[in-house]
Motif scaffolding. Structure first.
Motif, short mmCIF file in Angstrom:
data_model
loop_
_atom_site.label_atom_id
_atom_site.label_comp_id
_atom_site.label_asym_id
_atom_site.label_seq_id
_atom_site.Cartn_x
_atom_site.Cartn_y
_atom_site.Cartn_z
N ARG A 157 0.83 -1.21 0.00
CA ARG A 157 0.00 0.00 0.00
C ARG A 157 0.86 1.26 0.00
NH1 ARG A 157 -5.35 -0.50 0.81
NH2 ARG A 157 -6.15 -2.54 1.41
N SER A 158 1.90 1.26 0.82
CA SER A 158 2.75 2.44 0.93
C SER A 158 3.50 2.72 -0.37
CB SER A 158 3.75 2.25 2.07
OG SER A 158 4.67 3.32 2.14
N LYS A 159 4.09 1.70 -0.96
CA LYS A 159 4.89 1.90 -2.17
C LYS A 159 4.02 2.27 -3.37
CE LYS A 159 8.48 1.06 0.20
NZ LYS A 159 9.25 2.24 0.70
N VAL A 160 2.82 1.73 -3.46
CA VAL A 160 1.92 2.10 -4.55
C VAL A 160 1.53 3.57 -4.43
CG1 VAL A 160 -0.36 1.72 -5.55
CG2 VAL A 160 1.07 -0.23 -4.95
N ARG A 161 1.19 4.01 -3.24
CA ARG A 161 0.84 5.42 -3.04
C ARG A 161 2.01 6.34 -3.39
NH1 ARG A 161 -1.51 3.47 2.06
NH2 ARG A 161 -3.78 3.30 1.81
N ASP A 162 3.21 5.96 -2.94
CA ASP A 162 4.39 6.79 -3.23
C ASP A 162 4.65 6.90 -4.73
OD1 ASP A 162 4.69 7.12 -0.53
OD2 ASP A 162 6.29 5.63 -0.31
N ALA A 163 4.52 5.78 -5.44
CA ALA A 163 4.80 5.78 -6.88
C ALA A 163 3.77 6.59 -7.65
CB ALA A 163 4.84 4.34 -7.40
N ILE A 164 2.51 6.43 -7.32
CA ILE A 164 1.46 7.18 -8.02
C ILE A 164 1.61 8.67 -7.78
CG2 ILE A 164 -1.04 7.62 -8.02
CD1 ILE A 164 -1.48 4.66 -7.65
N GLY A 165 2.07 9.03 -6.60
CA GLY A 165 2.25 10.45 -6.29
C GLY A 165 3.35 11.13 -7.08
N GLN A 166 4.15 10.38 -7.82
CA GLN A 166 5.23 10.96 -8.62
C GLN A 166 4.79 11.29 -10.05
OE1 GLN A 166 8.16 11.63 -7.12
NE2 GLN A 166 7.21 10.82 -5.25
N PHE A 167 3.56 10.96 -10.44
CA PHE A 167 3.11 11.14 -11.82
C PHE A 167 1.79 11.89 -11.86
CE2 PHE A 167 5.77 7.41 -11.69
CZ PHE A 167 6.56 7.51 -12.83
N ASN A 168 1.54 12.53 -13.00
CA ASN A 168 0.25 13.16 -13.25
C ASN A 168 -0.79 12.11 -13.61
OD1 ASN A 168 1.19 15.82 -12.83
ND2 ASN A 168 1.98 15.89 -14.94
N ALA A 169 -2.05 12.40 -13.29
CA ALA A 169 -3.11 11.44 -13.53
C ALA A 169 -3.24 11.06 -14.99
CB ALA A 169 -4.45 11.98 -13.00
N ALA A 170 -3.16 12.05 -15.87
CA ALA A 170 -3.29 11.79 -17.31
C ALA A 170 -2.18 10.87 -17.80
CB ALA A 170 -3.28 13.10 -18.09
N ASP A 171 -0.96 11.04 -17.27
CA ASP A 171 0.15 10.19 -17.69
C ASP A 171 0.00 8.77 -17.15
OD1 ASP A 171 1.24 12.37 -18.98
OD2 ASP A 171 2.45 12.95 -17.24
N ILE A 172 -0.51 8.65 -15.94
CA ILE A 172 -0.63 7.33 -15.31
C ILE A 172 -1.57 6.43 -16.09
CG2 ILE A 172 -1.49 6.12 -13.26
CD1 ILE A 172 -0.44 8.40 -11.57
N VAL A 180 5.12 3.57 -13.70
CA VAL A 180 4.61 3.46 -12.33
C VAL A 180 4.85 2.05 -11.80
CG1 VAL A 180 2.55 3.58 -10.88
CG2 VAL A 180 2.88 5.25 -12.70
N GLU A 181 4.55 1.06 -12.62
CA GLU A 181 4.74 -0.33 -12.25
C GLU A 181 6.21 -0.61 -11.93
OE1 GLU A 181 3.74 -3.73 -15.02
OE2 GLU A 181 1.79 -3.39 -14.10
N ALA A 182 7.11 -0.09 -12.75
CA ALA A 182 8.54 -0.31 -12.54
C ALA A 182 9.03 0.34 -11.25
CB ALA A 182 9.32 0.25 -13.73
N ARG A 183 8.52 1.53 -10.94
CA ARG A 183 8.93 2.21 -9.70
C ARG A 183 8.45 1.44 -8.47
NH1 ARG A 183 10.52 7.48 -8.37
NH2 ARG A 183 10.36 8.06 -10.56
N ILE A 184 7.21 0.96 -8.51
CA ILE A 184 6.69 0.16 -7.39
C ILE A 184 7.54 -1.09 -7.21
CG2 ILE A 184 4.72 -1.15 -6.54
CD1 ILE A 184 2.92 0.78 -8.12
N THR A 185 7.85 -1.76 -8.32
CA THR A 185 8.64 -2.99 -8.26
C THR A 185 10.01 -2.75 -7.65
OG1 THR A 185 7.50 -3.84 -10.23
CG2 THR A 185 9.60 -4.86 -9.65
N GLU A 186 10.66 -1.68 -8.07
CA GLU A 186 12.00 -1.39 -7.56
C GLU A 186 11.99 -1.12 -6.06
OE1 GLU A 186 15.55 1.95 -8.28
OE2 GLU A 186 13.70 1.99 -9.47
#
Length: 323
Positions: A157-172, A180-186
């Motif tokens: 939950r924490s890592k998904v929230r952190d990763a999504i917070g780094q991108f704009n909604a339209a880009d996500i 986003v997936e790669a950042r969460i995985t890392e």
């Protein structure tokens, strides 16, 4: 299993011996013998443990605590009563946090996050992982059997929230989903490695944004596409205009070249006529009649013009010029 069989034999043997004594029967010794066999089976059975396929056993000793060497699949001997074996699943496992719940119920376990510009985004995520067999004892000592609840679920939950917070909604929801997936995985891999677990993959199953925001993004993308189409048309028009300019310049240069050629031809012809004025008379005579060899031309000085002589003279001059 063997320990249970041994207990059954002990109980059966004692019951048989007591029954024989009450009835004064001769097989009382047989009952006691059966009970002794049951005790032996119980002791031996208690020292045997079977580790099923896909699992690993952690041995906890009442005397020495957790043994650092885990038990692999198969049959193993342990100290009866003193040692206790705890089984852990070493196969690939998965944790799903989604709107429908991991067990298929309507319990909403999806992750609520916010994009870079502060828009609410709901994410359904599946995480696949496995524990490291060689570090099962450390995992048992530090986390215990409830490691999914105590570590994996909150960290996901924490890592998904952190990763999504780094991108704009339209880009996500359009071009940056894999990023986003790669950042969460890392980030999640680092956490699980520290806790004796191995991350296999992170799957963003679904990303949802408010309907009004999705509509606004769609309208924006449509407008951008229209602008791109118009820009392409303008570029094509500019190219066509440039092509026409090039063609016009080429035509103008061709006309100039033709005019210059004609001018030079006329100049050369004028110079030739000036040098040989009798050619004019010859041309006039040829136009009048090809069959007339002598003609009278009115002029200030009356004379007869011999066309044959003029023709021969012209031929001689042409031959001389050719040389």
């Amino acid at each position: 299993m063997f320990a249970d069989l041994g207990i059954v034999l002990v109980v059966a043997g004692i019951a048989l011996a007591i029954f024989a004594r009450i009835r004064n029967l001769a097989f009382g010794a047989l009952g006691w013998g059966l009970a002794i066999v049951g005790v032996i089976v119980t002791i031996v059975g208690g020292s045997l443990t079977v580790i099923p396929a896909g699992q690993v056993g952690v041995v906890f000793s009442a005397l020495n605590g957790v043994k650092q060497r885990p038990l692999s699949e198969g049959i193993h001997f342990v100290t009866p009563i003193v040692d206790n074996v705890i089984l852990y699943d070493a196969r690939l496992q998965e944790l799903t946090l989604s709107r429908t719940g991991e067990d298929g119920t309507n319990a909403d376990e999806s992750i609520q996050a916010r994009s870079k510009e502060g828009l609410g985004i709901s994410a359904d995520v599946t995480v696949q992982f496995r524990l490291k067999r060689d570090e099962a004892a450390q995992l048992h000592s530090q986390l215990g059997p409830r490691y999914i609840i105590t570590v994996i679920r909150p960290q996901v939950r924490s890592k998904v929230r952190d990763a999504i917070g780094q991108f704009n909604a339209a880009d996500i929801i359009s071009t940056q989903r894999q990023a986003v997936e790669a950042r969460i995985t890392e980030e999640l891999r680092e956490v699980l490695e520290r806790n004796h677990l191995e991350l296999d993959s992170v799957l963003l199953r679904e990303l949802r944004i408010p309907e009004s925001v999705a509509k606004a993004i769609e309208e924006k993308q449509t407008a951008e596409q229209q602008v791109a189409v118009e820009r392409n048309r303008l570029q094509q028009a500019n190219i066509a205009a440039q092509r026409k300019v090039v063609e016009a310049e080429g035509e103008a240069k061709a006309n100039v070249a033709r005019a210059e050629g004609e001018s030079k031809a006329l100049k050369l012809r004028g110079e030739a006529l000036k040098a040989n004025p009798e050619i004019i008379q010859l041309t006039v005579a040829e136009k009048l009649s090809p069959g007339v060899q002598t003609i009278m031309l009115p002029s200030n000085g009356n004379y007869l013009l011999d066309l044959g002589a003029l023709t021969n003279r012209s031929a001689v001059q042409s031959s001389t010029n050719g040389r």
